[in-house]
Design an enzyme around this catalytic site. Structure first.
Site, PDB file in Angstrom:
ATOM      1  N   TYR A 108      65.060  48.024  54.009  1.00 28.01           N
ATOM      2  CA  TYR A 108      64.630  49.544  54.139  1.00 28.01           C
ATOM      3  C   TYR A 108      64.295  50.239  53.043  1.00 28.01           C
ATOM      4  CZ  TYR A 108      66.694  48.355  58.660  1.00 28.01           C
ATOM      5  OH  TYR A 108      67.023  47.478  59.836  1.00 28.01           O
ATOM      6  N   ASN A 131      60.694  52.286  66.742  1.00 21.69           N
ATOM      7  CA  ASN A 131      59.136  51.503  66.483  1.00 21.69           C
ATOM      8  C   ASN A 131      59.015  51.200  68.189  1.00 21.69           C
ATOM      9  OD1 ASN A 131      57.178  49.632  66.257  1.00 21.69           O
ATOM     10  ND2 ASN A 131      58.671  48.040  66.073  1.00 21.69           N
ATOM     11  N   CYS A 139      59.448  45.038  62.735  1.00 19.81           N
ATOM     12  CA  CYS A 139      60.769  45.525  62.282  1.00 19.81           C
ATOM     13  C   CYS A 139      61.772  44.495  62.331  1.00 19.81           C
ATOM     14  CB  CYS A 139      61.275  46.714  63.172  1.00 19.81           C
ATOM     15  SG  CYS A 139      61.182  46.394  65.192  1.00 19.81           S
ATOM     16  N   HIS A 140      61.624  43.423  62.893  1.00 10.59           N
ATOM     17  CA  HIS A 140      62.640  42.461  62.654  1.00 10.59           C
ATOM     18  C   HIS A 140      62.648  41.638  61.492  1.00 10.59           C
ATOM     19  CE1 HIS A 140      59.111  40.341  64.166  1.00 10.59           C
ATOM     20  NE2 HIS A 140      59.154  39.320  63.385  1.00 10.59           N
ATOM     21  N   GLU A 168      60.476  32.558  63.248  1.00 11.77           N
ATOM     22  CA  GLU A 168      59.385  32.424  62.096  1.00 11.77           C
ATOM     23  C   GLU A 168      60.026  32.095  60.797  1.00 11.77           C
ATOM     24  OE1 GLU A 168      57.718  36.802  63.411  1.00 11.77           O
ATOM     25  OE2 GLU A 168      58.767  36.550  61.441  1.00 11.77           O
TER      26      GLU A 168
END
Length: 395
Positions: A108, A131, A139-140, A168
């Site tokens: 952040y 979001n 946002c993850h 991912e």
């Protein structure tokens, strides 16, 4: 007012929802427990939306989301988003977040710095927490200070965030570390988890104070097959005896320092495996496990990370010799799931009786009911209950 449409669609993590308007994608909904709940979430956000087939540009976005959640390379940075209702600062945050590629993460604070708004990390977190376009606005991929896993707007919270990062190939670099060599990092904020358990139960709070810091180790076996094979060997044996036998099994095969392959187990003669110390029951269980793995019936580690706890229990207990307890140990110590309570484990039941000052072991139902207050961090509570037994033995 722009008319909105929406549809539900299947992905590797469940059935998602996507809504659109004249300016592009207006809302993405991650899976709820039932389709009706996912649909209700979309309509809560866009009450006038109508379920309909997606237009071509939205279909391309939908296909990209499906591919990404399947673990494939998929660039969603060009998907048009309808940000008519999004505050200006949130738009800027989302634009930066969309530049983070799969497999990478920012904090952040990093995003605040890129916006020229240092000191606004909390405001960035609040924007990402609201979001409306999860996955498309990833946002993850944004973590708290030190690389810890923070909040997430999707259903399932931190657990969903960890599943997406696992798909991912990203890893939270600042998660709690193992207490000795050979382990890995847990993917959830262990400090927050311990404080949640402490606040939810006075008896566990006393136990936490007595035991000290949470130091659970995450194993790093090379595959789901090896993890289950090792679990089968360890059943009903002391840790030392089981480790000796599994080391002998590994030594039977060349270049198998990380554990044998299914093909090696299937080719090995019974006498060879029994000579390493395997009982006949464990030999049969290992062969069934190897056959299922060779036939593609066993999920890969990547697939396991995308599956829900109960889905994995149902799938893996089809293997001979693999019961619920074995899968629960896998969920906790290999996959790092934060909310597992092995109610049939003797150590858990004994630790519970010690922690609550009870003379008798609790019934399964009583332990389940009491343990509900520890959600979503029952894994942490379980680890402390095991430590209660260790402390009592050494006291």
């Amino acid at each position: 007012m722009t008319a909105h449409g929406f549809t539900l669609f299947d992905t590797a993590i469940g059935r998602c929802g996507i809504a659109w308007g004249g300016r592009g994608v207006a809302f993405v909904q991650l899976p709820e427990a039932r389709d009706s709940e996912t649909r209700a979430r979309v309509l809560q956000r866009l009450p006038a939306a109508r379920e309909a087939p997606p237009p071509p540009d939205v279909q391309r976005a939908l296909d990209g989301i499906v591919a990404l959640l399947r673990g494939e390379a998929s660039d969603l940075s060009a998907v048009a988003l309808d940000m008519e209702r999004v505050p200006p600062f949130h738009r800027r945050v989302y634009e930066v977040a969309r530049t983070i590629p799969p497999g990478a993460t920012l904090t952040y604070g990093d995003i605040a710095g890129r916006l020229g708004a240092r000191g606004s990390a909390r405001a960035v977190g609040q924007a990402l927490g609201r979001n409306p376009f999860p996955i498309v606005v990833p946002c993850h991929r944004v973590l708290a200070a030190g690389g810890r896993v923070g909040g997430f707007s999707g259903n399932g919270g931190v657990t969903t965030k960890l599943r997406l990062l696992a798909i991912e190939g990203a890893q939270a670099s600042g998660a709690a570390q193992a207490d000795d060599g050979g382990g890995g990092a847990l993917g959830f904020d262990t400090d927050a988890a311990v404080e949640h358990v402490r606040a939810s139960d006075a008896a566990l709070a006393r136990l936490i104070d007595a035991v000290g810091p949470f130091r659970m180790r995450l194993d790093r076996t090379s595959s789901l097959f090896v993890a289950l094979a090792e679990s089968i060997v360890y059943q009903q044996l002391t840790g030392k005896a089981a480790a000796t036998i599994f080391a002998r099994v590994r030594a039977l095969f060349p270049r198998a320092h990380a554990g044998p392959t299914p093909e090696q187990i299937l080719r090995a003669q019974d006498e060879k495996l029994r000579g390493a110390g395997l009982s006949r029951a464990k030999l049969l269980a290992l062969r069934d496990l190897a056959r299922r793995a060779a036939d593609g019936e066993l999920p890969t580690l990547a697939e396991a990370h995308r599956m829900e706890d109960e889905e994995l229990v149902e799938r893996l207990t089809q293997v001979r010799g693999v019961g619920r307890w074995t899968v629960e140990m896998l969920l906790m110590f290999r996959l790092g799931r934060p909310d597992v309570l092995p109610v049939d484990d003797y150590g858990i039941r004994k630790g519970f009786a010690i922690a609550l000052g009870q003379g008798d072991l609790p019934a399964r139902k009583a332990l389940e009911q009491h343990g509900a207050r520890w959600r979503p961090y029952r894994t942490v509570a379980s680890w402390y209950l095991w430590r209660a037994v260790d402390t009592a033995r050494s006291g």
